[in-house]
Design a protein around this motif. Structure first.
Motif: not given
Length: 88
Positions: A77-88
């Protein structure tokens, strides 16, 4: 303020078909009344029908065998991640 007493939106098509049907009935009535069209109908009877009991056809069916079961499988199963772009 909008005056909606004479709002016939969406009803125009229905009124046209009603008038067409009424005119068609009047024309057909006039054609029969004037003798232009005539219908000679003779006396008749419904046909006599006799129904006898029957049997269902005999059928010999050989179908395939269906095997139902479970087995263990390993699935990647592929892993999915969220990348933080620096916004609040």
């Amino acid at each position: 303020m909008v005056d909606t007493r004479y709002d016939h939106t969406g009803r125009k098509g229905v009124n046209v078909w009603v008038w067409v049907a009424v005119i068609a009935v009047v024309i057909v009535g006039l054609l029969f009344a004037t003798g232009f069209w005539s219908a000679d109908v003779e006396e008749g009877d419904l046909p006599e029908v006799s129904v006898k009991g029957g049997e269902l056809p005999k059928v010999d069916v050989d179908s395939k065998e269906v095997e139902v079961g479970t087995k263990k499988e390993t699935i990647d199963v592929p892993t999915v991640g969220v990348k933080d772009n620096g916004e609040d």
